[in-house]
Motif scaffolding. Sequence first.
Motif, PDB file in Angstrom:
ATOM      1  N   LEU A 101     -15.731 -22.160  50.777  1.00 21.63           N
ATOM      2  CA  LEU A 101     -14.897 -21.577  51.838  1.00 21.63           C
ATOM      3  C   LEU A 101     -14.371 -20.192  51.447  1.00 21.63           C
ATOM      4  CD1 LEU A 101     -12.900 -24.738  53.002  1.00 21.63           C
ATOM      5  CD2 LEU A 101     -14.643 -23.502  54.301  1.00 21.63           C
ATOM      6  N   VAL A 102     -13.989 -20.017  50.177  1.00 24.61           N
ATOM      7  CA  VAL A 102     -13.526 -18.698  49.727  1.00 24.61           C
ATOM      8  C   VAL A 102     -14.658 -17.684  49.834  1.00 24.61           C
ATOM      9  CG1 VAL A 102     -12.794 -17.359  47.699  1.00 24.61           C
ATOM     10  CG2 VAL A 102     -11.713 -19.560  48.197  1.00 24.61           C
ATOM     11  N   LEU A 103     -15.835 -18.053  49.355  1.00 25.03           N
ATOM     12  CA  LEU A 103     -16.967 -17.116  49.403  1.00 25.03           C
ATOM     13  C   LEU A 103     -17.379 -16.819  50.841  1.00 25.03           C
ATOM     14  CD1 LEU A 103     -19.089 -18.475  46.403  1.00 25.03           C
ATOM     15  CD2 LEU A 103     -17.669 -16.409  46.472  1.00 25.03           C
ATOM     16  N   LEU A 104     -17.310 -17.821  51.720  1.00 24.13           N
ATOM     17  CA  LEU A 104     -17.635 -17.577  53.139  1.00 24.13           C
ATOM     18  C   LEU A 104     -16.635 -16.614  53.772  1.00 24.13           C
ATOM     19  CD1 LEU A 104     -18.654 -21.143  54.427  1.00 24.13           C
ATOM     20  CD2 LEU A 104     -20.133 -19.146  54.133  1.00 24.13           C
ATOM     21  N   ARG A 105     -15.363 -16.720  53.368  1.00 25.55           N
ATOM     22  CA  ARG A 105     -14.338 -15.839  53.925  1.00 25.55           C
ATOM     23  C   ARG A 105     -14.659 -14.370  53.603  1.00 25.55           C
ATOM     24  NH1 ARG A 105      -8.762 -16.490  55.278  1.00 25.55           N
ATOM     25  NH2 ARG A 105      -9.281 -18.679  55.656  1.00 25.55           N
ATOM     26  N   PHE A 106     -15.311 -14.141  52.463  1.00 27.92           N
ATOM     27  CA  PHE A 106     -15.683 -12.776  52.070  1.00 27.92           C
ATOM     28  C   PHE A 106     -17.181 -12.522  52.241  1.00 27.92           C
ATOM     29  CE2 PHE A 106     -11.666 -13.552  49.976  1.00 27.92           C
ATOM     30  CZ  PHE A 106     -10.993 -12.358  50.164  1.00 27.92           C
ATOM     31  N   HIS A 107     -17.845 -13.410  53.040  1.00 31.53           N
ATOM     32  CA  HIS A 107     -19.269 -13.256  53.372  1.00 31.53           C
ATOM     33  C   HIS A 107     -20.134 -13.183  52.115  1.00 31.53           C
ATOM     34  CE1 HIS A 107     -17.791 -12.538  57.410  1.00 31.53           C
ATOM     35  NE2 HIS A 107     -17.046 -11.544  56.950  1.00 31.53           N
ATOM     36  N   GLY A 108     -19.731 -13.909  51.092  1.00 31.52           N
ATOM     37  CA  GLY A 108     -20.509 -13.954  49.858  1.00 31.52           C
ATOM     38  C   GLY A 108     -20.406 -12.710  49.000  1.00 31.52           C
ATOM     39  N   ASP A 109     -19.560 -11.782  49.354  1.00 34.43           N
ATOM     40  CA  ASP A 109     -19.429 -10.518  48.623  1.00 34.43           C
ATOM     41  C   ASP A 109     -18.346 -10.667  47.551  1.00 34.43           C
ATOM     42  OD1 ASP A 109     -19.116  -7.975  47.672  1.00 34.43           O
ATOM     43  OD2 ASP A 109     -19.085  -7.005  49.642  1.00 34.43           O
ATOM     44  N   VAL A 110     -18.779 -10.884  46.304  1.00 36.34           N
ATOM     45  CA  VAL A 110     -17.826 -11.098  45.212  1.00 36.34           C
ATOM     46  C   VAL A 110     -17.023  -9.823  44.941  1.00 36.34           C
ATOM     47  CG1 VAL A 110     -17.593 -11.703  42.769  1.00 36.34           C
ATOM     48  CG2 VAL A 110     -19.263 -12.893  44.188  1.00 36.34           C
ATOM     49  N   ASN A 111     -17.663  -8.659  45.059  1.00 37.58           N
ATOM     50  CA  ASN A 111     -16.943  -7.396  44.853  1.00 37.58           C
ATOM     51  C   ASN A 111     -15.782  -7.241  45.835  1.00 37.58           C
ATOM     52  OD1 ASN A 111     -18.380  -6.411  42.689  1.00 37.58           O
ATOM     53  ND2 ASN A 111     -19.943  -5.457  43.966  1.00 37.58           N
ATOM     54  N   SER A 112     -16.019  -7.645  47.081  1.00 36.50           N
ATOM     55  CA  SER A 112     -14.958  -7.582  48.086  1.00 36.50           C
ATOM     56  C   SER A 112     -13.814  -8.530  47.723  1.00 36.50           C
ATOM     57  CB  SER A 112     -15.527  -7.932  49.465  1.00 36.50           C
ATOM     58  OG  SER A 112     -14.506  -7.985  50.429  1.00 36.50           O
ATOM     59  N   LEU A 113     -14.178  -9.714  47.244  1.00 41.67           N
ATOM     60  CA  LEU A 113     -13.166 -10.690  46.814  1.00 41.67           C
ATOM     61  C   LEU A 113     -12.303 -10.103  45.701  1.00 41.67           C
ATOM     62  CD1 LEU A 113     -11.888 -13.531  46.401  1.00 41.67           C
ATOM     63  CD2 LEU A 113     -13.891 -14.121  45.028  1.00 41.67           C
ATOM     64  N   LEU A 114     -12.933  -9.528  44.685  1.00 41.87           N
ATOM     65  CA  LEU A 114     -12.193  -8.999  43.537  1.00 41.87           C
ATOM     66  C   LEU A 114     -11.329  -7.793  43.920  1.00 41.87           C
ATOM     67  CD1 LEU A 114     -14.925  -9.264  40.756  1.00 41.87           C
ATOM     68  CD2 LEU A 114     -13.007 -10.810  41.164  1.00 41.87           C
ATOM     69  N   SER A 115     -11.879  -6.898  44.744  1.00 45.39           N
ATOM     70  CA  SER A 115     -11.106  -5.700  45.119  1.00 45.39           C
ATOM     71  C   SER A 115      -9.909  -6.070  45.992  1.00 45.39           C
ATOM     72  CB  SER A 115     -12.006  -4.688  45.843  1.00 45.39           C
ATOM     73  OG  SER A 115     -12.554  -5.260  47.019  1.00 45.39           O
ATOM     74  N   THR A 116     -10.090  -7.060  46.886  1.00 44.02           N
ATOM     75  CA  THR A 116      -8.966  -7.518  47.707  1.00 44.02           C
ATOM     76  C   THR A 116      -7.896  -8.185  46.846  1.00 44.02           C
ATOM     77  OG1 THR A 116     -10.517  -7.914  49.533  1.00 44.02           O
ATOM     78  CG2 THR A 116      -8.324  -8.883  49.732  1.00 44.02           C
ATOM     79  N   ALA A 117      -8.352  -8.986  45.862  1.00 47.46           N
ATOM     80  CA  ALA A 117      -7.398  -9.630  44.953  1.00 47.46           C
ATOM     81  C   ALA A 117      -6.585  -8.585  44.189  1.00 47.46           C
ATOM     82  CB  ALA A 117      -8.142 -10.537  43.977  1.00 47.46           C
ATOM     83  N   ALA A 118      -7.266  -7.529  43.723  1.00 44.31           N
ATOM     84  CA  ALA A 118      -6.574  -6.470  42.990  1.00 44.31           C
ATOM     85  C   ALA A 118      -5.542  -5.770  43.877  1.00 44.31           C
ATOM     86  CB  ALA A 118      -7.587  -5.460  42.451  1.00 44.31           C
ATOM     87  N   GLU A 119      -5.911  -5.507  45.144  1.00 50.80           N
ATOM     88  CA  GLU A 119      -5.000  -4.831  46.070  1.00 50.80           C
ATOM     89  C   GLU A 119      -3.753  -5.669  46.334  1.00 50.80           C
ATOM     90  OE1 GLU A 119      -7.177  -4.009  49.591  1.00 50.80           O
ATOM     91  OE2 GLU A 119      -8.664  -2.751  48.565  1.00 50.80           O
ATOM     92  N   ARG A 120      -3.949  -6.968  46.566  1.00 50.82           N
ATOM     93  CA  ARG A 120      -2.831  -7.838  46.956  1.00 50.82           C
ATOM     94  C   ARG A 120      -2.028  -8.347  45.758  1.00 50.82           C
ATOM     95  NH1 ARG A 120      -3.148 -11.923  51.631  1.00 50.82           N
ATOM     96  NH2 ARG A 120      -0.935 -11.422  51.390  1.00 50.82           N
ATOM     97  N   SER A 121      -2.519  -8.062  44.545  1.00 51.44           N
ATOM     98  CA  SER A 121      -1.801  -8.544  43.360  1.00 51.44           C
ATOM     99  C   SER A 121      -0.576  -7.702  43.049  1.00 51.44           C
ATOM    100  CB  SER A 121      -2.739  -8.514  42.152  1.00 51.44           C
ATOM    101  OG  SER A 121      -3.039  -7.171  41.792  1.00 51.44           O
ATOM    102  N   GLY A 122      -0.575  -6.455  43.561  1.00 53.27           N
ATOM    103  CA  GLY A 122       0.509  -5.533  43.222  1.00 53.27           C
ATOM    104  C   GLY A 122       0.279  -4.760  41.940  1.00 53.27           C
ATOM    105  N   HIS A 123      -0.872  -5.022  41.285  1.00 51.67           N
ATOM    106  CA  HIS A 123      -1.161  -4.333  40.025  1.00 51.67           C
ATOM    107  C   HIS A 123      -2.365  -3.409  40.122  1.00 51.67           C
ATOM    108  CE1 HIS A 123       1.743  -6.826  37.875  1.00 51.67           C
ATOM    109  NE2 HIS A 123       1.220  -7.883  38.467  1.00 51.67           N
ATOM    110  N   GLY A 124      -3.059  -3.427  41.254  1.00 55.12           N
ATOM    111  CA  GLY A 124      -4.209  -2.551  41.429  1.00 55.12           C
ATOM    112  C   GLY A 124      -5.331  -2.875  40.463  1.00 55.12           C
ATOM    113  N   ALA A 125      -5.990  -1.833  39.946  1.00 56.06           N
ATOM    114  CA  ALA A 125      -7.146  -2.025  39.060  1.00 56.06           C
ATOM    115  C   ALA A 125      -6.776  -2.745  37.768  1.00 56.06           C
ATOM    116  CB  ALA A 125      -7.784  -0.676  38.753  1.00 56.06           C
ATOM    117  N   ASP A 126      -5.516  -2.661  37.359  1.00 54.37           N
ATOM    118  CA  ASP A 126      -5.093  -3.336  36.125  1.00 54.37           C
ATOM    119  C   ASP A 126      -5.276  -4.854  36.223  1.00 54.37           C
ATOM    120  OD1 ASP A 126      -4.394  -0.934  35.033  1.00 54.37           O
ATOM    121  OD2 ASP A 126      -2.252  -1.123  35.479  1.00 54.37           O
ATOM    122  N   PHE A 127      -5.286  -5.384  37.453  1.00 57.61           N
ATOM    123  CA  PHE A 127      -5.444  -6.822  37.668  1.00 57.61           C
ATOM    124  C   PHE A 127      -6.803  -7.306  37.169  1.00 57.61           C
ATOM    125  CE2 PHE A 127      -6.069 -10.586  40.513  1.00 57.61           C
ATOM    126  CZ  PHE A 127      -4.934 -11.293  40.145  1.00 57.61           C
TER     127      PHE A 127
END
Length: 530
Positions: A204-230
């Motif tokens: 379900l997580v991968l479907l939410r990002f259409h199988g794009d792992v890079n999109s998953l990681l970049s969104t996680a970094a944005e919403r973490s509050g730490h940016g690329a450091d995450f």
Amino acid sequence: MTRDHQTLALVLFSVFIAVTLGITTWVSRKRHGSAEEFYAGGRLFSPLENGFAIAGDYMSAASFLGISGLIALYGYDGMLYSVGFLVAWLVVLLLVAELVRNCGRFTLADVVAARMAERPVRIAAGTSSVAVSVLYLVAQMVGAGSLVALLLGGSSEAARSWTVIGVGALMVIYVSLGGMRATTWIQIVKAVLLMAGTIALTVLVLLRFHGDVNSLLSTAAERSGHGADFLAPGLRYGGDWTSRVDFISLGLALVLGTAGLPHILSRFYTVPTARAARRSVVWSIGLIGSFYLMTIVLGFGAAALIGSDAVRASNASGNTAVPLLALDLGGGSGSTGGTVLFAVVAAVAFATILAVVAGITLASSTSVAHDLYASLRRRHAKQYSEVTVARVAAAGIGAAAIGLGLLARDLNVAFLVGLAFAVAASANLPVLLYSLFWRKFTTRGAVWSVYGGLIPAVLLVVVSPVVSGSPESLFPGVDFHLFPLQNPGVVSIPLGFLAGWLGTVTSTEPPDEARHAETEVRALTGAGAV
């Protein structure tokens, strides 16, 4: 949390408890008065069954709740727990599984006592096994409390306390009535449920990002509050030299500790042969490897879809990241899909906790009865009395775990398990490896090795920031910490090995090379194995 979530999750909790109690009752009707039946399930399990049971024992609340929560909060640094837990299985497969099955009967102490004076070795190894087990149990209790607190609205301290007490009572029932046979089947059921739930969430997580792992990681970094450091090392363990050394300490504990966990070692005795033990580990590696890869997806998915701040607001240690992720993936709070998925995940997590605590309690009560009690009353102990003592010990260990679980309820469960691994790697692994591979090892070396790792590990935890001196510690209002690291492994593990060597070279007792040769042949060939 809505009443629908509570009702459905509680119904699913009740179903699992009813099924497992049914298994326990069914097994308890079969004769298990003998030690072999109670401790090892009659050694009748196949490699596939035992592989699922090992995986069930290992994939604990720390794995499902704690690791995903740490990844959601700290990104790359949290992911190191997944890597450490997984790599540890190579140590088990290559160095321990087959040799332990050939050399012992029920416990770690059996392996060491095969070539040493039995009484001092059994008392030392039994003591360390109980200490490791109680630490591990505390982590599972904390996970149960966090889960039910979230289910009931996140603020009910009474609910958390009663949950810890209820889990403790259930584990005593499972172990006392069903022994190893019931515990193993509970583990198998739980492993299947956990793998199914984890696979569903990952898809379900991968479907939410259409199988794009890079999109998953970049969104996680944005919403973490730490940016690329995450997504880079150092967010949790890179601030200064202390945190860097703490990271090394944690890595050593995770990689080396698995081979010293009593409830994992006891699993190798439930199969008929050493070859079956090795095949069990191969099956479990496949299950465990895929599971830990999926926890990485779930952790970053929680950071991307929920946000690190929301995860932290629900539970400061991140223990509720996966249930919150399930709620969001199902359609959000108030939706039918969210309600169902949240309830299923909460029930699976609760099943995970119940199954793991049963396995750990059985291993520790076995150590009390088979090692401590039998050593102290060797002339009078009989097999039926050992089993009786094991059942009583299960109640005592359950009470201790309940008390410590209530005290440590605000700590992250993966972090608590890291401490248990450090103690296991410090006290149990050195004596195990020395016994299997060092010809000149003596009884004094064995006893010194256990206590030389166990005592420093426990003392360093007591005087570390885990217990006092920081807002996240057990006693935040006082400060008596002297040791700067949170995990003692980098100091206590070498001390365990050093103490074993020192005890051996200073021993007046000559090494029994004949018994070592006999043990070596038995370990490598299985000749004479029970």
